[in-house]
Enzyme design. Structure first.
Site, PDB file in Angstrom:
ATOM      1  N   CYS A  99      -1.824   0.130   2.913  1.00 11.99           N
ATOM      2  CA  CYS A  99      -2.507  -0.907   2.131  1.00 11.99           C
ATOM      3  C   CYS A  99      -2.621  -0.422   0.694  1.00 11.99           C
ATOM      4  O   CYS A  99      -3.496   0.388   0.370  1.00 11.99           O
ATOM      5  CB  CYS A  99      -3.879  -1.213   2.717  1.00 11.99           C
ATOM      6  SG  CYS A  99      -4.779  -2.467   1.781  1.00 11.99           S
ATOM      7  N   GLY A 100      -1.751  -0.924  -0.166  1.00 10.96           N
ATOM      8  CA  GLY A 100      -1.782  -0.502  -1.560  1.00 10.96           C
ATOM      9  C   GLY A 100      -3.002  -0.995  -2.298  1.00 10.96           C
ATOM     10  O   GLY A 100      -3.630  -0.250  -3.060  1.00 10.96           O
ATOM     11  N   ASP A 261      -2.191 -12.498   1.448  1.00 18.39           N
ATOM     12  CA  ASP A 261      -2.650 -11.517   0.471  1.00 18.39           C
ATOM     13  C   ASP A 261      -2.877 -12.220  -0.859  1.00 18.39           C
ATOM     14  O   ASP A 261      -1.965 -12.831  -1.413  1.00 18.39           O
ATOM     15  CB  ASP A 261      -1.606 -10.403   0.318  1.00 18.39           C
ATOM     16  CG  ASP A 261      -2.172  -9.154  -0.321  1.00 18.39           C
ATOM     17  OD1 ASP A 261      -3.039  -9.279  -1.207  1.00 18.39           O
ATOM     18  OD2 ASP A 261      -1.757  -8.053   0.059  1.00 18.39           O
ATOM     19  N   GLY A 266       0.188  -4.409  -2.516  1.00 21.85           N
ATOM     20  CA  GLY A 266       0.585  -3.102  -3.032  1.00 21.85           C
ATOM     21  C   GLY A 266       1.746  -2.472  -2.296  1.00 21.85           C
ATOM     22  O   GLY A 266       2.776  -2.124  -2.896  1.00 21.85           O
TER      23      GLY A 266
END
Length: 336
Positions: A99-100, A261, A266
């Site tokens: 998960c960026g 998102d 990311g």
């Protein structure tokens, strides 16, 4: 379960709810092992088994305390002393390996809380162990405040190109890349769509169909095993005019069971960077300007060895102490 305290952030519009205390024990020697424990025997990333930790996830992500777009992480011990801490990422349906946007939020949180010292002017590196490996959030500071965070991901690689997938909107050619999680990319125009808020229902439906169609495709398999295998997200993108610094795209990433998102995603941006680099569209010193369907922006670059860096901003939105009234018939909540 008594009280669950959280610190909430958003990164380019995507929420991230952080829990760092009073968690049930999560057995495992590494963050990847703890993630497998959280999912439970026989479970999957989008269908975990019930347990004490997953009850906390459900409490925080379901209504009335959360919503279908909620995202967050449980802070856990790192794999070793080389990282400041570890994290288990979660969403409305379960757990993810990368998960960026969450990594960026965690970097800001670590500096805000003094967990990692940072200068008033300059950078601070926050090293975080996640289920897919060790990542870094470089927190940029100026005038005593955080002005941006750069997420350095695990190496990204292209797994397959132009995989034909039939959808209710027609045949699409899909590219597959691994970047801490597996992402399938398709140009929205191939399905007669643009990346806009008005098109979101159709984009989500197409994303769900593509994810289901690729469930057993060999390119989605990761050599490190099932935890990192399978399509996590489908990126539907459109080309925008290049900037003087490189390509410019807008996307919506559909993940889990139809979650959207709000940020440009990311780790999904890392996957896009690997594909653009292989196409020769992203050379040394060039950046991808990556927009979300909400209009927020990440900037990404591809480095030697498949390493990617994605820069964005994260802001604190609040602190919460969530409780469950023992007489509340809704318990940990519900999803619509």
């Amino acid at each position: 379960m008594n009280t669950v305290r959280t610190a909430d952030y958003h990164t380019a519009g995507e929420p991230f709810r952080i829990v760092c205390e009073d968690l049930p024990p999560v057995p495992g020697d590494t963050v990847a092992e703890r993630c497998a424990t959280a999912i439970g025997p026989g479970g999957s990333g989008t269908a975990p088994r019930r347990g004490a930790l997953d009850d906390v996830r459900r409490l925080l992500v379901q209504e009335p305390r959360g919503h279908a777009g909620m995202y967050g992480g449980f802070v856990v011990p790192p794999d070793d002393d080389g990282a400041h801490f570890g994290v288990l990422f979660w969403h409305k349906d379960g757990y993810s390996t990368a998960c960026g946007h969450g990594t960026m939020a965690l970097g800001a949180w670590a500096v805000d809380t003094g967990r990692v010292a940072a200068p008033d002017h300059g950078d601070a590196q926050v090293r975080i162990d996640v289920p897919s490996g060790r990542v870094t959030a470089t927190v940029h500071r100026d005038g005593g405040r955080t002005t941006g965070i750069t997420f350095r991901n695990v190496p990204a690689r292209v797994a397959a190109r132009k995989v034909p997938v039939a959808t209710s909107l027609g045949l699409a050619e899909v590219d597959i890349a691994h970047a801490g999680a597996c992402y399938a990319s398709v140009a929205a125009r191939e399905l007669g769509l643009d990346v806009s808020r008005a098109a979101l229902p159709a984009l989500v439906r197409a994303g769900q169909e593509i994810r289901a169609a690729l469930a057993t495709h060999p390119a989605t398999w990761h050599p490190d095993g099932p935890l990192l295998s399978g399509v996590y997200g489908v990126i539907l993108y459109e080309e925008l005019p290049d900037t003087p610094f490189g390509p410019h795209q807008r996307n919506v990433t559909v993940f889990a069971d139809g979650q959207i998102d709000r940020s440009p995603c990311g780790s999904g941006t890392s996957a896009r960077l690997a594909l653009l680099a292989e196409d020769g569209r992203l050379g040394p010193g060039e950046d991808l300007l990556h927009e979300s369907v909400a209009g927020t922006v990440f900037t990404g670059r591809f480095l030697p060895g498949g390493v990617t860096e994605v820069t964005g901003t994260a802001y604190r939105t609040g602190e919460h102490a969530f409780t469950v009234d023992p007489y509340d018939p809704l318990g940990t909540g519900f999803s619509l």
